[in-house]
Design a protein around this motif. Structure first.
Motif, mmCIF file in Angstrom:
data_model
loop_
_atom_site.group_PDB
_atom_site.id
_atom_site.type_symbol
_atom_site.label_atom_id
_atom_site.label_comp_id
_atom_site.label_asym_id
_atom_site.label_seq_id
_atom_site.Cartn_x
_atom_site.Cartn_y
_atom_site.Cartn_z
ATOM 1 N N UNK A 89 7.580 -6.860 -5.303
ATOM 2 C CA UNK A 89 6.417 -6.021 -4.936
ATOM 3 C C UNK A 89 5.344 -5.676 -5.284
ATOM 4 N N UNK A 90 6.269 -4.404 -6.236
ATOM 5 C CA UNK A 90 4.702 -3.761 -7.302
ATOM 6 C C UNK A 90 4.368 -4.526 -8.290
ATOM 7 N N UNK A 91 4.847 -5.388 -8.798
ATOM 8 C CA UNK A 91 4.237 -6.376 -9.974
ATOM 9 C C UNK A 91 2.792 -7.214 -8.979
ATOM 10 N N UNK A 92 3.923 -7.941 -7.438
ATOM 11 C CA UNK A 92 2.850 -8.421 -6.851
ATOM 12 C C UNK A 92 1.208 -7.896 -6.767
ATOM 13 N N UNK A 93 1.960 -6.607 -6.598
ATOM 14 C CA UNK A 93 0.555 -5.957 -6.718
ATOM 15 C C UNK A 93 -0.612 -4.983 -7.023
ATOM 16 N N UNK A 94 0.464 -6.038 -8.741
ATOM 17 C CA UNK A 94 -0.350 -5.405 -10.121
ATOM 18 C C UNK A 94 -1.485 -6.841 -10.207
ATOM 19 N N UNK A 95 -0.481 -7.894 -9.836
ATOM 20 C CA UNK A 95 -1.422 -9.393 -9.499
ATOM 21 C C UNK A 95 -2.624 -9.301 -8.670
ATOM 22 N N UNK A 96 -1.982 -8.563 -7.862
ATOM 23 C CA UNK A 96 -3.271 -8.745 -7.078
ATOM 24 C C UNK A 96 -4.519 -7.942 -6.772
ATOM 25 N N UNK A 97 -4.074 -6.559 -8.054
ATOM 26 C CA UNK A 97 -5.569 -6.064 -8.439
ATOM 27 C C UNK A 97 -6.278 -6.774 -9.504
ATOM 28 N N UNK A 98 -5.085 -7.814 -10.209
ATOM 29 C CA UNK A 98 -5.954 -9.010 -11.291
ATOM 30 C C UNK A 98 -6.808 -9.835 -10.642
ATOM 31 N N UNK A 122 -8.122 -4.867 2.060
ATOM 32 C CA UNK A 122 -8.792 -3.869 0.910
ATOM 33 C C UNK A 122 -9.881 -4.028 -0.473
ATOM 34 N N UNK A 123 -9.135 -5.408 -1.165
ATOM 35 C CA UNK A 123 -9.453 -5.591 -2.009
ATOM 36 C C UNK A 123 -9.612 -7.428 -2.147
ATOM 37 N N UNK A 124 -10.217 -8.073 -1.453
ATOM 38 C CA UNK A 124 -9.987 -8.992 -1.071
ATOM 39 C C UNK A 124 -11.507 -9.841 -1.258
ATOM 40 N N UNK A 125 -11.753 -11.075 -0.018
ATOM 41 C CA UNK A 125 -12.915 -11.499 -0.777
ATOM 42 C C UNK A 125 -14.023 -10.475 0.286
ATOM 43 N N UNK A 126 -14.239 -9.474 -0.118
ATOM 44 C CA UNK A 126 -15.287 -8.898 0.687
ATOM 45 C C UNK A 126 -16.140 -7.567 -0.264
ATOM 46 N N UNK A 127 -17.266 -8.394 -0.101
ATOM 47 C CA UNK A 127 -17.385 -7.203 -1.360
ATOM 48 C C UNK A 127 -17.863 -5.826 -0.903
ATOM 49 N N UNK A 128 -18.082 -5.784 0.557
ATOM 50 C CA UNK A 128 -18.910 -4.372 0.722
ATOM 51 C C UNK A 128 -17.350 -3.345 0.644
ATOM 52 N N UNK A 129 -15.608 -3.725 0.771
ATOM 53 C CA UNK A 129 -14.782 -2.777 1.426
ATOM 54 C C UNK A 129 -14.714 -1.812 2.430
ATOM 55 N N UNK A 130 -14.368 -1.075 2.007
ATOM 56 C CA UNK A 130 -13.778 -0.043 2.980
ATOM 57 C C UNK A 130 -14.079 1.548 3.147
ATOM 58 N N UNK A 131 -14.929 2.127 3.369
ATOM 59 C CA UNK A 131 -15.163 3.528 3.134
ATOM 60 C C UNK A 131 -13.548 4.730 3.555
#
Length: 325
Positions: A89-98, A122-131
């Motif tokens: 799971x943690x490796x998947x998180x890092x891959x998503x970050x990349x 939070x970090x996917x296909x969304x340029x604005x992000x969440x506050x």
């Protein structure tokens, strides 16, 4: 952040614990029909569906993301598949970050992959992000939130993670939760407890005088008078190991088995079992929360205690100057 009240999208929204506590208007996504029945009875805007079928672009006015992903594969009482595959799971998180896409089939139980959904939002296909972001889960998920924190910091967030004790946040129950709070516009830190930690055998009025005493079951269920709760949580069903707490103590962790708890009076006589309202109050909900649908105990056990949610939301959304002070 804007001075206006931020709007939120609540993933895995359940019966509305995060909404009831945070007071953040917005929309909750929930797939369980029973929890949806309670949400709608409470007047909470709801999408009855799967968070995997939606994304932040569907809710463009949302500036706050909250989530409490399902815990069945991580909790001690569950299958354990998530705990077994924690490194994966943690490796998947890092891959998503990349920027990589994660195939849920890489896990032995697809429910394990649900813990990755808040990061996709939070970090996917969304340029604005969440506050601001608020996440909570069972303690075993803390390493996942810590991995999230590294990724979110790379995306400009200030992040804090840790384990909080619910009885220190106005919940009459000993429940520990792994939490993450993050914000884009300034520093963030975990909320400070307002009450003392519960220690078995230590009087309610003992301890750090700067903090209020923890709440007991009797404090929120005064109409019950004195009683003792008999539980077989964690006993393997062995009657000799059943735990007991009196009404002068906090409740055991509220789970989907709360309706099975036995109550006896000081003379050992059986009392009526907890009503849905009473069980809900032990989870921090108002007495008049409109529990609806079937399997209400499971709805309650899955819920985030509203007082904890309120503390987390304040940490993530209060004016940045107040957090830094």
């Amino acid at each position: 952040m804007s001075t206006s009240t931020p709007r939120a999208i609540h993933l895995f929204a359940g019966v509305g614990g995060l909404e009831a506590g945070t007071g953040l208007p917005g929309v909750g996504i929930e797939w369980d029909a029973n929890a949806v029945a309670t949400r709608r009875a409470a007047g909470l805007p709801t999408v009855h569906g799967d968070v995997r079928k939606h994304g932040p672009r569907d809710f463009p006015d949302a500036t706050v993301l909250t989530a409490g992903p399902p815990c069945q594969t991580f909790t001690i009482a569950g299958s354990g598949a998530g705990r077994t595959e924690l490194d994966r799971v943690i490796h998947a998180v890092k891959r998503m970050g990349a920027g990589d896409h994660i195939d849920p089939s890489m896990f032995s139980d697809e429910r394990t992959a649900l813990v990755l959904e808040p990061l996709r939002w939070a970090i996917g296909d969304y340029e604005a992000g969440f506050n601001a972001i608020v996440l909570e889960q069972v303690p075993q998920v803390l390493p996942v939130w810590q991995a999230y924190a590294e990724v979110l910091r790379d995306h400009g967030y200030s992040v804090a993670t840790g384990i909080l004790r619910c009885e220190q946040f106005d919940v009459p129950q000993t429940r520990r939760r792994a939490v993450l709070v993050a914000r884009l516009d300034g520093p963030v830190r975990l909320p400070e407890p307002s009450r003392r930690p519960y220690r078995r055998g230590i009087p309610q009025d003992a301890g750090d005088g700067r903090l209020e005493p923890w709440l007991s079951m009797g404090d929120v269920l005064p109409e019950r008078g004195e009683f003792t709760v008999i539980s077989n949580y964690g006993t393997g069903g062995d009657p000799r190991n059943r735990g007991r707490r009196t009404s002068s103590e906090p409740a055991f962790t509220v789970t989907g088995k709360i309706s099975r708890l036995r109550l006896i009076d000081p003379d050992g006589r059986e009392l009526d079992r907890l009503t849905p309202s009473e069980a809900g109050r032990l989870q921090g909900f108002p007495a008049d929360w409109p529990w609806s649908g079937n399997d209400i105990p499971q709805q309650q056990g899955n819920a985030c205690p509203p007082p904890l949610a309120a503390a987390l939301a304040h940490a993530a959304t209060a004016p940045a100057a107040a957090i830094a002070a």
